[in-house]
Design a protein around this motif. Structure first.
Motif, mmCIF file in Angstrom:
data_model
loop_
_atom_site.group_PDB
_atom_site.id
_atom_site.type_symbol
_atom_site.label_atom_id
_atom_site.label_comp_id
_atom_site.label_asym_id
_atom_site.label_seq_id
_atom_site.Cartn_x
_atom_site.Cartn_y
_atom_site.Cartn_z
ATOM 1 N N ARG A 96 -6.088 -3.441 6.145
ATOM 2 C CA ARG A 96 -5.685 -4.319 5.022
ATOM 3 C C ARG A 96 -6.176 -3.616 3.532
ATOM 4 N NH1 ARG A 96 -5.477 -9.969 6.146
ATOM 5 N NH2 ARG A 96 -6.903 -10.427 4.591
ATOM 6 N N GLN A 98 -8.029 -3.152 0.315
ATOM 7 C CA GLN A 98 -9.316 -3.548 -0.302
ATOM 8 C C GLN A 98 -9.446 -3.647 -1.766
ATOM 9 O OE1 GLN A 98 -11.996 -4.479 1.990
ATOM 10 N NE2 GLN A 98 -10.294 -4.295 3.671
ATOM 11 N N THR A 114 -1.763 -10.715 -3.792
ATOM 12 C CA THR A 114 -3.188 -10.826 -2.701
ATOM 13 C C THR A 114 -2.922 -11.464 -1.123
ATOM 14 O OG1 THR A 114 -3.280 -13.154 -3.735
ATOM 15 C CG2 THR A 114 -4.462 -11.601 -4.803
ATOM 16 N N ASP A 115 -1.770 -11.202 -1.163
ATOM 17 C CA ASP A 115 -1.232 -11.714 0.435
ATOM 18 C C ASP A 115 -1.597 -10.469 1.357
ATOM 19 O OD1 ASP A 115 -0.147 -14.089 -0.783
ATOM 20 O OD2 ASP A 115 1.744 -13.342 -0.506
ATOM 21 N N ASP A 116 -2.262 -11.011 2.319
ATOM 22 C CA ASP A 116 -2.759 -9.957 3.448
ATOM 23 C C ASP A 116 -3.528 -8.947 2.833
ATOM 24 O OD1 ASP A 116 -2.774 -9.103 5.977
ATOM 25 O OD2 ASP A 116 -1.288 -7.669 5.650
ATOM 26 N N CYS A 117 -4.540 -9.253 2.072
ATOM 27 C CA CYS A 117 -5.526 -8.249 1.257
ATOM 28 C C CYS A 117 -7.050 -8.773 1.364
ATOM 29 C CB CYS A 117 -5.133 -7.704 -0.062
ATOM 30 S SG CYS A 117 -5.258 -8.997 -0.924
ATOM 31 N N ASP A 118 -8.075 -8.026 1.127
ATOM 32 C CA ASP A 118 -9.456 -8.386 0.922
ATOM 33 C C ASP A 118 -9.917 -8.353 -0.470
ATOM 34 O OD1 ASP A 118 -9.283 -9.129 3.658
ATOM 35 O OD2 ASP A 118 -9.989 -7.096 4.261
ATOM 36 N N PHE A 147 4.598 -6.040 7.959
ATOM 37 C CA PHE A 147 3.231 -6.061 8.209
ATOM 38 C C PHE A 147 2.700 -4.734 8.356
ATOM 39 C CE2 PHE A 147 4.761 -10.272 9.497
ATOM 40 C CZ PHE A 147 3.924 -11.004 8.398
ATOM 41 N N SER A 148 3.476 -3.588 8.249
ATOM 42 C CA SER A 148 2.913 -2.132 8.591
ATOM 43 C C SER A 148 2.134 -1.795 7.172
ATOM 44 C CB SER A 148 4.222 -1.411 8.657
ATOM 45 O OG SER A 148 4.849 -1.156 7.366
ATOM 46 N N ASN A 149 1.206 -0.638 7.465
ATOM 47 C CA ASN A 149 0.493 -0.014 6.425
ATOM 48 C C ASN A 149 1.553 0.498 5.447
ATOM 49 O OD1 ASN A 149 -1.615 -0.730 7.645
ATOM 50 N ND2 ASN A 149 -2.412 1.499 8.235
ATOM 51 N N ARG A 152 2.483 -2.458 3.056
ATOM 52 C CA ARG A 152 1.331 -2.872 2.311
ATOM 53 C C ARG A 152 1.156 -1.842 1.309
ATOM 54 N NH1 ARG A 152 -0.858 -3.522 7.701
ATOM 55 N NH2 ARG A 152 -0.765 -5.772 8.435
ATOM 56 N N LYS A 155 3.687 -2.143 -1.724
ATOM 57 C CA LYS A 155 3.414 -3.381 -2.469
ATOM 58 C C LYS A 155 2.519 -3.357 -3.528
ATOM 59 C CE LYS A 155 3.040 -7.167 -0.016
ATOM 60 N NZ LYS A 155 2.409 -8.353 0.907
#
Length: 596
Positions: A96, A98, A114-118, A147-149, A152, A155
């Motif tokens: 995910r 960072q 900020t979806d699906d991130c830390d 939802f693949s790397n 992400r 994005k």
């Protein structure tokens, strides 16, 4: 306000104006499909350009970019001097994104996804001016779903200002990673770092050579992240290449440079977009030029055909020309013996008709002569009208409807090769109206009529010059003058003083016959002069009509679309050149890498 600030504001105004012009391109609605595709591409990129432009003074967003196992997370920890992200031998470690941000930065203003991130807040001095995003790997073997790397990664990349690209001895030629980098690098500055310095060979020279065709790379770093982090955790200063990298980032990414970096990114992204779209449109330029040449060829062909037809009609109507020319000459000649002869010849029919009416004895005879005279005058009037409308009779050209349709089909083929949609150009339109534009025909006939009138005036002036009048009047008066002298001498001198007999009909009849022959000779010579000048003037007239560039076109709809497509490409090239000039004017002192 300082001069430097004014210069920066002026540069920003130029950038804003350029963005607005890109947004307005290609202007009016177009049927050119490549321009439509290019506009859609521009409209997708311009929001990102404006987003970068609006974030000029916000903290820079730094994205860590590299293949699996290249030590991105370890490098982040080493740069910050703290273990703020997870790192290890597991592949991939970063699943995910960072986001590393300083506690005092208002994260909401950055408008990052900020979806699906830390989100990790770290009180590190370097993070006061930047935000670091530890991105997932682009070469992870998995499907490219939402939802693949890879998804992400994609994005976050549009929001990045600087990419820190990490690679190793094994990964620096990875095709997948380089393809993703090529797409992501537009509008970003770059920092190239080779990691695993503790166990890999230094390949920076070969790496730089490998990337030099696409990127300008002033600096490359060779870092041992694990060793550097351990040094800092033990209270020591980082050493070697890591220390150089930290100092490099501290100075190059400082708050004083963020505006310049983002301005560079705006121009780089805009230039890359314009360059890509212009390259797309350039592929169609040969087909557009062929279409333009074919349109001009057909237009010139019909124009030449109409001109030749006009020449034949004018030469065939020589008597009408001569009558009108004599009228023009007589108007300019004034009052002289030869002009009286021309007027007499010009109105001879009217005089004979009037003489016939004077000799009429009965009402029926008068009516018959009046009818004959009226018919002759009507015929003369019709001839004058025929000459006036001679040019307008070119409407019926020797161009068959089949030829018109064949030309249209060929031109539509050229248009389709050039990417122009011709479907709606021909729907519900008469073939003849489509093929020969009324504007083209009206303009040609108008120009032809003007040329004919000008030719008459030119020949009238040429044949009524002073030396011509003097020459014809003097030569013509030789015989009439001799007759007057002979008759006057006989009447006043010979008969009164010498007692000789007055000349009889035996003298006057031959003298009258010779006078008629004399007048006929001069009329014939003058008519031949007019004819010679007439043929030459008609040839010159037709030559001028053939060479003239008409403002209207034979196939106006196709010509309009062709010219519009060419001008749209030229406008795009001008935008690209202006963007390139602004990039050159933006004197950059940065040592950050960038796309060429």
């Amino acid at each position: 306000m300082r001069q430097a600030e004014l210069s920066q504001l002026e540069l920003l105004s130029h950038i804003d104006h350029l963005i607005d012009r890109c947004d307005d391109w290609p202007g009016e609605g177009t049927r050119w499909e490549p321009a439509q595709r290019a506009r859609h591409f521009l409209q997708r990129v311009l929001p990102r350009v404006r987003s970068v432009r609006e974030r000029l003074q916000m903290p820079l967003v730094i994205a860590m970019f590299g293949g699996t196992g290249t030590g991105k997370s370890s490098l982040v920890n080493a740069i910050l001097g703290q273990e703020v992200t997870s790192s290890g031998r597991q592949r991939p470690t970063t699943l995910r994104p960072q986001i590393l941000v300083h506690p005092e930065i208002n994260f909401d203003l950055l408008q990052l996804p900020t979806d699906d991130c830390d989100l990790v807040r770290a009180n590190v001095p370097l993070l006061e001016d930047i935000v670091i995003v530890d991105c997932p790997d682009p070469d992870t073997s998995e499907t490219e779903d939402a939802f693949s790397n890879v998804e992400r990664l994609r994005k976050f990349l549009p929001h990045s200002d600087v990419l820190i690209y990490t690679s190793t001895q094994q990964k620096y030629r990875s095709a997948n990673v380089q393809n993703e980098l090529r797409d992501a690098a537009a509008g970003c500055k770059l920092v190239f770092v080779q990691t695993h310095a503790d166990r890999d060979v230094d390949i920076r020279e070969d790496w730089k050579k490998h990337l030099s065709d696409e990127y300008e790379i002033p600096e490359l770093f060779f870092v041992d992240s694990v060793k550097g982090l351990q040094e800092q955790l033990s209270g020591k200063q980082a050493s070697g290449e890591l220390a150089r990298l930290q100092n490099f980032l501290l100075h190059q990414l400082s708050s004083s440079n963020r505006g310049r970096i983002r301005r560079d990114n705006v121009l780089d992204l805009l230039y890359a977009t314009l360059n890509r779209t212009s390259n797309l449109l350039q592929e169609y330029q040969p087909a557009l030029q062929k279409m333009k040449a074919e349109l001009e060829k057909n237009t010139r062909g019909i124009q030449e055909k109409m001109s030749r037809q006009l020449q034949e009609d004018l030469l065939g109507a020589r008597q009408l020309w001569e009558r009108r020319l004599v009228d023009a000459v007589v108007r300019r000649w004034g009052s002289s013996p030869f002009s009286w002869l021309l007027r007499l010849n010009h109105s001879l029919g009217t005089l004979l008709g009037s003489f016939g009416l004077m000799r009429a004895r009965t009402t029926a005879h008068i009516a018959l002569l009046g009818l004959t005279q009226g018919a002759r005058l009507w015929k003369q009037h019709q001839q004058e009208q025929d000459f006036t409308s001679l040019v307008s009779e070119l409407n019926d050209l020797a161009v068959s409807e089949g030829d018109i349709e064949e030309k249209r089909i060929v031109l539509n083929g050229y248009a389709r090769q050039a990417g122009i949609d011709t479907k709606n150009l021909t729907d519900n339109v008469n073939v003849q109206q489509l093929a020969i534009g009324s504007g083209f025909q009206e303009e040609f006939l108008h120009d032809a009529q003007k040329e004919v009138d000008q030719a008459v005036e030119t020949l009238g002036q040429k044949n009524s010059k002073t030396y011509v009048r003097v020459m014809y009047d003097l030569l013509f008066l030789i015989y009439p003058g001799f007759l007057l002298y002979r008759i006057g001498r006989n009447f006043f001198y010979d008969s009164f003083l010498q007692g000789q007999e007055i000349l009889t009909a035996d003298f006057y009849i031959p003298a009258g016959v010779f006078l008629l022959l004399w007048c006929g000779l001069f009329l014939m010579l003058f008519t031949r002069r007019l004819r010679r000048g007439l043929k030459k003037e008609i040839r010159n007239l037709v030559s001028r009509l053939i060479q003239r560039r008409l403002h209207h076109d034979l196939f106006p709809a196709l010509q309009h679309e062709c010219q519009l497509a060419i001008s749209q490409y030229e406008d795009l090239v001008n935008l690209e050149e202006e963007c390139s000039s602004l990039r050159a004017a933006q004197a950059s002192e940065t040592n950050l890498a960038s796309p060429r």
